[in-house]
Design an enzyme around this catalytic site. Structure first.
Site, PDB file in Angstrom:
ATOM      1  N   HIS A 181     -41.265  20.980   3.781  1.00  0.00           N
ATOM      2  CA  HIS A 181     -40.072  20.205   4.113  1.00  0.00           C
ATOM      3  C   HIS A 181     -39.899  18.954   3.254  1.00  0.00           C
ATOM      4  O   HIS A 181     -38.870  18.296   3.335  1.00  0.00           O
ATOM      5  CB  HIS A 181     -40.093  19.800   5.584  1.00  0.00           C
ATOM      6  CG  HIS A 181     -41.042  18.685   5.893  1.00  0.00           C
ATOM      7  ND1 HIS A 181     -42.403  18.879   5.992  1.00  0.00           N
ATOM      8  CD2 HIS A 181     -40.836  17.357   6.106  1.00  0.00           C
ATOM      9  CE1 HIS A 181     -42.986  17.734   6.267  1.00  0.00           C
ATOM     10  NE2 HIS A 181     -42.070  16.784   6.336  1.00  0.00           N
ATOM     11  N   ARG A 182     -40.878  18.625   2.405  1.00  0.00           N
ATOM     12  CA  ARG A 182     -40.759  17.419   1.584  1.00  0.00           C
ATOM     13  C   ARG A 182     -39.633  17.594   0.571  1.00  0.00           C
ATOM     14  O   ARG A 182     -39.542  18.642  -0.072  1.00  0.00           O
ATOM     15  CB  ARG A 182     -42.062  17.134   0.838  1.00  0.00           C
ATOM     16  CG  ARG A 182     -43.261  16.901   1.727  1.00  0.00           C
ATOM     17  CD  ARG A 182     -43.273  15.519   2.319  1.00  0.00           C
ATOM     18  NE  ARG A 182     -44.398  15.350   3.243  1.00  0.00           N
ATOM     19  CZ  ARG A 182     -44.488  14.387   4.134  1.00  0.00           C
ATOM     20  NH1 ARG A 182     -43.522  13.490   4.228  1.00  0.00           N
ATOM     21  NH2 ARG A 182     -45.514  14.299   4.941  1.00  0.00           N
TER      22      ARG A 182
END
Length: 367
Positions: free
Chosen positions: A211-212
């Site tokens: 999700h970064r």
């Protein structure tokens, strides 16, 4: 005597961290303790899969207040939270604002409280990645800059605070509330329905989470990572709960490896069952590296830095980096049985919530 403490939650990682504090505070309240709480949900995560189910599974009571901020840019969410929380404090002031972790809600409520001269207690204070491109790092720095009492998870965090000039008397090494929640629920973990449908076997699959922004915002970069994961796992299934941010980029891809099993974000009990029984976890999350360390599951982190170095030095985590080419050699060592065993860091023992509440009682009720 009754002392009101605001407990702030806004996003999925917060819920796991506040549950032990609420349970410990309720137990002390039942025994005549002085603290009572007001649970403030900022609404930063508005998808019920990312919040509602967590409350139910972890026994978190319904919020006393929901600021219902919803989606938006970093600035929009920050502004909405600050306006809503300021209004609440002006209606009824609390004796302390307790924030956890490093999400937007943490930083926004801490600043708002301090400007109204409400003391701030920060759970998971002092952790640092040194990477200012991460929104979470800015939230950590800003929150700790206005914090009165620092509750820490590790000696690394203590050292970071000392270097920043924080007095020893304001630092409280209490352990990790995320691990309180994990240990309290270990016997309740349960497989999601698709485990049986897909025939997944313990030790016969991987779990991946991404999700970064640096990993998922570019379609080309995400495609390279997914192919490296698919190929490196040698045909084993890879259960991939898709974060909403990642889903947006996935829609731009022409395809992905066949052994990647895309599923919805999982509730707490189901997700950690998957982690516990996986051959390994591939992630860019920080919190998951703590859970894998306690469960003894190999963890490969697709980042160049970590705010939780104890998971690398003591635990089962390893920083692989963001270059997809580095994943295959790391996975080869795992398949060859050469992964480190790891051990549990100090005070990650399931009693952190109790230590936090006892300290707050001393600070707030006894001066």
């Amino acid at each position: 005597m009754s002392v009101l403490v605001d407990i702030i939650a806004g996003a999925r990682p917060n819920f796991m961290k506040i549950a032990p504090i609420l349970h410990a505070m309720q137990a002390r309240r039942d025994a005549g303790g002085p603290l009572r709480w007001r649970l403030v949900h900022t609404g930063q995560h508005y998808d019920p899969r990312m919040s509602g189910e967590f409350f139910a599974q972890l026994g978190i009571p319904a919020p006393d207040v929901n600021l219902e901020v919803g989606s938006g840019t970093q600035a929009e969410q920050t502004a909405g939270i600050m306006v809503g929380y300021e209004r609440l404090l002006m209606q009824q002031r609390s004796a302390c604002c307790l924030v956890v972790g490093d999400v937007t809600s943490t930083m926004a409520c801490a600043i708002t409280a301090q400007k109204l001269h409400v003391p701030v207690a920060h759970v998971e204070a002092g952790i640092r990645s040194g990477d200012w491109t991460m929104p979470e790092e800015i939230n950590r720095l800003a929150t700790d800059a206005v914090t009165n009492w620092f509750f820490t998870t590790s000696e690394h965090a203590n050292a970071n605070l000392r270097r920043a000039g924080v007095e020893e008397s304001r630092i409280f090494f209490v352990g990790n509330t995320m691990i309180d929640t994990l240990l309290a629920n270990m016997e309740r973990l349960r497989p999601p329905p698709f485990v049986e449908t897909l025939g997944l076997q313990p030790g016969g699959y991987f779990v991946a989470t991404l999700h970064r922004p640096a990993n998922v915002d570019s379609a080309e970069g995400l495609a390279r990572l997914l192919h490296a994961i698919g190929n490196g796992c040698r045909g084993l299934p890879v259960v991939f709960p898709v974060h909403p941010r990642t889903a947006r980029t996935l829609r731009e891809l022409p395809g992905f490896p066949a052994n990647l099993l895309l599923v919805d974000p999982q509730p707490y009990l189901e997700f950690n069952w998957l982690v516990k029984h996986a051959k390994g976890v591939i992630t860019d999350s920080g919190g998951i590296t703590e859970e894998t360390t306690v469960m003894g599951v190999p963890c490969l982190t697709l980042r160049d830095n970590t705010e939780r170095p104890e998971t690398v030095e003591l635990g089962t985590n390893e920083l692989v980096g963001t270059d997809p080419a580095k994943l295959a050699p790391a996975l080869a060592r795992l398949f060859d049985g050469q992964w480190k065993q790891g051990r549990v860091p100090p005070l990650w023992d399931g009693r952190t919530g109790e230590r936090i509440v006892a300290t707050l009682e001393r600070l707030l009720a006894c001066g």
